[in-house]
Design a protein around this motif. Structure first.
Motif, PDB file in Angstrom:
ATOM      1  N   TRP A  91      -1.297  42.597   1.875  1.00  0.00           N
ATOM      2  CA  TRP A  91      -1.414  41.134   1.940  1.00  0.00           C
ATOM      3  C   TRP A  91      -1.246  40.730   3.389  1.00  0.00           C
ATOM      4  O   TRP A  91      -0.267  41.101   4.041  1.00  0.00           O
ATOM      5  N   ILE A  92      -2.189  39.926   3.881  1.00  0.00           N
ATOM      6  CA  ILE A  92      -2.181  39.518   5.272  1.00  0.00           C
ATOM      7  C   ILE A  92      -1.877  38.027   5.364  1.00  0.00           C
ATOM      8  O   ILE A  92      -2.550  37.210   4.733  1.00  0.00           O
ATOM      9  N   TYR A  93      -0.853  37.725   6.143  1.00  0.00           N
ATOM     10  CA  TYR A  93      -0.428  36.340   6.337  1.00  0.00           C
ATOM     11  C   TYR A  93      -0.713  35.918   7.775  1.00  0.00           C
ATOM     12  O   TYR A  93      -0.279  36.588   8.716  1.00  0.00           O
ATOM     13  N   ASP A  94      -1.446  34.817   7.935  1.00  0.00           N
ATOM     14  CA  ASP A  94      -1.647  34.207   9.247  1.00  0.00           C
ATOM     15  C   ASP A  94      -0.490  33.238   9.432  1.00  0.00           C
ATOM     16  O   ASP A  94      -0.358  32.260   8.701  1.00  0.00           O
ATOM     17  N   ARG A  95       0.357  33.503  10.398  1.00  0.00           N
ATOM     18  CA  ARG A  95       1.588  32.729  10.565  1.00  0.00           C
ATOM     19  C   ARG A  95       1.429  31.528  11.491  1.00  0.00           C
ATOM     20  O   ARG A  95       2.396  30.922  11.894  1.00  0.00           O
ATOM     21  N   GLY A  96       0.178  31.190  11.799  1.00  0.00           N
ATOM     22  CA  GLY A  96      -0.066  29.982  12.577  1.00  0.00           C
ATOM     23  C   GLY A  96      -0.214  30.234  14.058  1.00  0.00           C
ATOM     24  O   GLY A  96       0.000  31.343  14.549  1.00  0.00           O
ATOM     25  N   PRO A  97      -0.606  29.183  14.792  1.00  0.00           N
ATOM     26  CA  PRO A  97      -0.821  29.302  16.236  1.00  0.00           C
ATOM     27  C   PRO A  97       0.427  29.790  16.968  1.00  0.00           C
ATOM     28  O   PRO A  97       1.533  29.370  16.679  1.00  0.00           O
ATOM     29  N   GLY A  98       0.202  30.729  17.891  1.00  0.00           N
ATOM     30  CA  GLY A  98       1.312  31.249  18.686  1.00  0.00           C
ATOM     31  C   GLY A  98       2.115  32.335  18.000  1.00  0.00           C
ATOM     32  O   GLY A  98       3.057  32.867  18.579  1.00  0.00           O
ATOM     33  N   ASN A  99       1.772  32.684  16.757  1.00  0.00           N
ATOM     34  CA  ASN A  99       2.493  33.730  16.018  1.00  0.00           C
ATOM     35  C   ASN A  99       1.559  34.886  15.705  1.00  0.00           C
ATOM     36  O   ASN A  99       0.361  34.687  15.496  1.00  0.00           O
ATOM     37  N   LEU A 100       2.105  36.091  15.647  1.00  0.00           N
ATOM     38  CA  LEU A 100       1.324  37.258  15.266  1.00  0.00           C
ATOM     39  C   LEU A 100       1.106  37.272  13.756  1.00  0.00           C
ATOM     40  O   LEU A 100       1.860  36.651  13.009  1.00  0.00           O
ATOM     41  N   ALA A 143       0.988  38.977   9.974  1.00  0.00           N
ATOM     42  CA  ALA A 143       1.869  39.894   9.250  1.00  0.00           C
ATOM     43  C   ALA A 143       1.082  40.560   8.133  1.00  0.00           C
ATOM     44  O   ALA A 143       0.380  39.885   7.374  1.00  0.00           O
ATOM     45  N   THR A 144       1.173  41.873   8.056  1.00  0.00           N
ATOM     46  CA  THR A 144       0.578  42.630   6.957  1.00  0.00           C
ATOM     47  C   THR A 144       1.712  43.182   6.115  1.00  0.00           C
ATOM     48  O   THR A 144       2.549  43.942   6.605  1.00  0.00           O
ATOM     49  N   VAL A 145       1.740  42.778   4.852  1.00  0.00           N
ATOM     50  CA  VAL A 145       2.781  43.230   3.928  1.00  0.00           C
ATOM     51  C   VAL A 145       2.147  44.233   2.979  1.00  0.00           C
ATOM     52  O   VAL A 145       1.188  43.912   2.276  1.00  0.00           O
ATOM     53  N   ARG A 146       2.663  45.458   2.958  1.00  0.00           N
ATOM     54  CA  ARG A 146       2.161  46.496   2.044  1.00  0.00           C
ATOM     55  C   ARG A 146       3.041  46.510   0.804  1.00  0.00           C
ATOM     56  O   ARG A 146       4.265  46.597   0.893  1.00  0.00           O
ATOM     57  N   ILE A 147       2.386  46.425  -0.361  1.00  0.00           N
ATOM     58  CA  ILE A 147       3.084  46.392  -1.648  1.00  0.00           C
ATOM     59  C   ILE A 147       2.685  47.630  -2.439  1.00  0.00           C
ATOM     60  O   ILE A 147       1.496  47.926  -2.595  1.00  0.00           O
ATOM     61  N   ARG A 148       3.695  48.338  -2.926  1.00  0.00           N
ATOM     62  CA  ARG A 148       3.460  49.520  -3.755  1.00  0.00           C
ATOM     63  C   ARG A 148       4.342  49.421  -4.980  1.00  0.00           C
ATOM     64  O   ARG A 148       5.542  49.167  -4.862  1.00  0.00           O
ATOM     65  N   GLN A 193      -3.785  41.799  15.196  1.00  0.00           N
ATOM     66  CA  GLN A 193      -4.891  41.864  14.236  1.00  0.00           C
ATOM     67  C   GLN A 193      -4.508  42.810  13.109  1.00  0.00           C
ATOM     68  O   GLN A 193      -3.872  43.839  13.350  1.00  0.00           O
ATOM     69  N   PRO A 194      -4.920  42.505  11.883  1.00  0.00           N
ATOM     70  CA  PRO A 194      -4.642  43.445  10.787  1.00  0.00           C
ATOM     71  C   PRO A 194      -5.421  44.744  11.011  1.00  0.00           C
ATOM     72  O   PRO A 194      -6.499  44.733  11.575  1.00  0.00           O
ATOM     73  N   GLN A 200      -3.441  34.969   3.149  1.00  0.00           N
ATOM     74  CA  GLN A 200      -4.749  34.527   3.605  1.00  0.00           C
ATOM     75  C   GLN A 200      -5.816  35.540   3.190  1.00  0.00           C
ATOM     76  O   GLN A 200      -6.894  35.171   2.758  1.00  0.00           O
ATOM     77  N   LEU A 201      -5.504  36.824   3.329  1.00  0.00           N
ATOM     78  CA  LEU A 201      -6.400  37.908   2.926  1.00  0.00           C
ATOM     79  C   LEU A 201      -5.625  38.901   2.086  1.00  0.00           C
ATOM     80  O   LEU A 201      -4.419  39.067   2.247  1.00  0.00           O
ATOM     81  N   GLN A 202      -6.355  39.584   1.203  1.00  0.00           N
ATOM     82  CA  GLN A 202      -5.720  40.562   0.326  1.00  0.00           C
ATOM     83  C   GLN A 202      -6.657  41.747   0.171  1.00  0.00           C
ATOM     84  O   GLN A 202      -7.861  41.572  -0.029  1.00  0.00           O
ATOM     85  N   ASP A 203      -6.111  42.964   0.250  1.00  0.00           N
ATOM     86  CA  ASP A 203      -6.900  44.182   0.070  1.00  0.00           C
ATOM     87  C   ASP A 203      -6.124  45.117  -0.847  1.00  0.00           C
ATOM     88  O   ASP A 203      -4.901  45.180  -0.776  1.00  0.00           O
ATOM     89  N   SER A 204      -6.844  45.805  -1.718  1.00  0.00           N
ATOM     90  CA  SER A 204      -6.226  46.765  -2.638  1.00  0.00           C
ATOM     91  C   SER A 204      -6.984  48.075  -2.547  1.00  0.00           C
ATOM     92  O   SER A 204      -8.195  48.092  -2.363  1.00  0.00           O
ATOM     93  N   PHE A 205      -6.255  49.182  -2.685  1.00  0.00           N
ATOM     94  CA  PHE A 205      -6.908  50.483  -2.715  1.00  0.00           C
ATOM     95  C   PHE A 205      -6.064  51.461  -3.518  1.00  0.00           C
ATOM     96  O   PHE A 205      -4.886  51.219  -3.773  1.00  0.00           O
ATOM     97  N   CYS A 206      -6.695  52.538  -3.907  1.00  0.00           N
ATOM     98  CA  CYS A 206      -6.031  53.593  -4.668  1.00  0.00           C
ATOM     99  C   CYS A 206      -5.592  54.661  -3.675  1.00  0.00           C
ATOM    100  O   CYS A 206      -6.420  55.261  -3.004  1.00  0.00           O
ATOM    101  N   ALA A 207      -4.298  54.859  -3.557  1.00  0.00           N
ATOM    102  CA  ALA A 207      -3.767  55.862  -2.630  1.00  0.00           C
ATOM    103  C   ALA A 207      -4.135  57.259  -3.122  1.00  0.00           C
ATOM    104  O   ALA A 207      -4.250  57.490  -4.331  1.00  0.00           O
ATOM    105  N   PRO A 208      -4.343  58.202  -2.197  1.00  0.00           N
ATOM    106  CA  PRO A 208      -4.653  59.578  -2.605  1.00  0.00           C
ATOM    107  C   PRO A 208      -3.593  60.123  -3.555  1.00  0.00           C
ATOM    108  O   PRO A 208      -2.410  59.878  -3.373  1.00  0.00           O
ATOM    109  N   VAL A 209      -4.061  60.812  -4.546  1.00  0.00           N
ATOM    110  CA  VAL A 209      -3.169  61.363  -5.563  1.00  0.00           C
ATOM    111  C   VAL A 209      -3.118  62.876  -5.401  1.00  0.00           C
ATOM    112  O   VAL A 209      -4.142  63.525  -5.258  1.00  0.00           O
TER     113      VAL A 209
END
Length: 117
Positions: A87-96, A98-103, A115-116, A54-63
């Motif tokens: 990546w943020i997934y809205d799992r529908g009514p009654g569900n929390l 999910a934020t999935v971090r991809i590296r 909430q994310p 549903q939502l997506q955010d990208s950033f550069c991790a500290p190097v």
């Protein structure tokens, strides 16, 4: 003699309990219509099983280089940064949510929350 032995057994039991409690907690899994996603799965597998987020955010991790943080103007230009995607997934009514971090193209973590962050 028996009290000393039981004291030793009690201490051993306490040490085993503390060792067990210090183990990392089992990672969350994300169940979707196409299957279950877990840490270590590929980005492609996540897309196949859960679709687009549903939502997506990208950033550069500290190097870090030579144990020092590379300053912002140079990070990403002189020194390659580590791309992180949330990546943020809205799992529908009654569900929390999910934020999935991809590296590096791999699911690094899955957080289930109200909430994310």
């Amino acid at each position: 003699m028996r009290k000393v032995h039981m004291g030793l057994r009690g201490r051993l039991g306490l040490l085993l309990l503390l060792a067990w409690l210090s183990l990392p907690a089992h990672a969350d899994a994300l169940r979707c219509g196409g299957g279950t996603v877990e840490e270590g799965d590929s980005r492609a597998s996540l897309l196949q099983k859960c679709g687009r987020p549903q939502l997506q955010d990208s950033f550069c991790a500290p190097v870090f280089q030579n144990k020092s943080l590379v300053p912002e103007p140079f990070a990403g230009k002189a020194v390659p940064c580590l791309q992180i995607d949330d990546w943020i997934y809205d799992r529908g009514p009654g569900n929390l949510m999910a934020t999935v971090r991809i590296r590096s193209g791999t699911v690094q973590s899955i957080r289930i929350q109200r909430q994310p962050r």
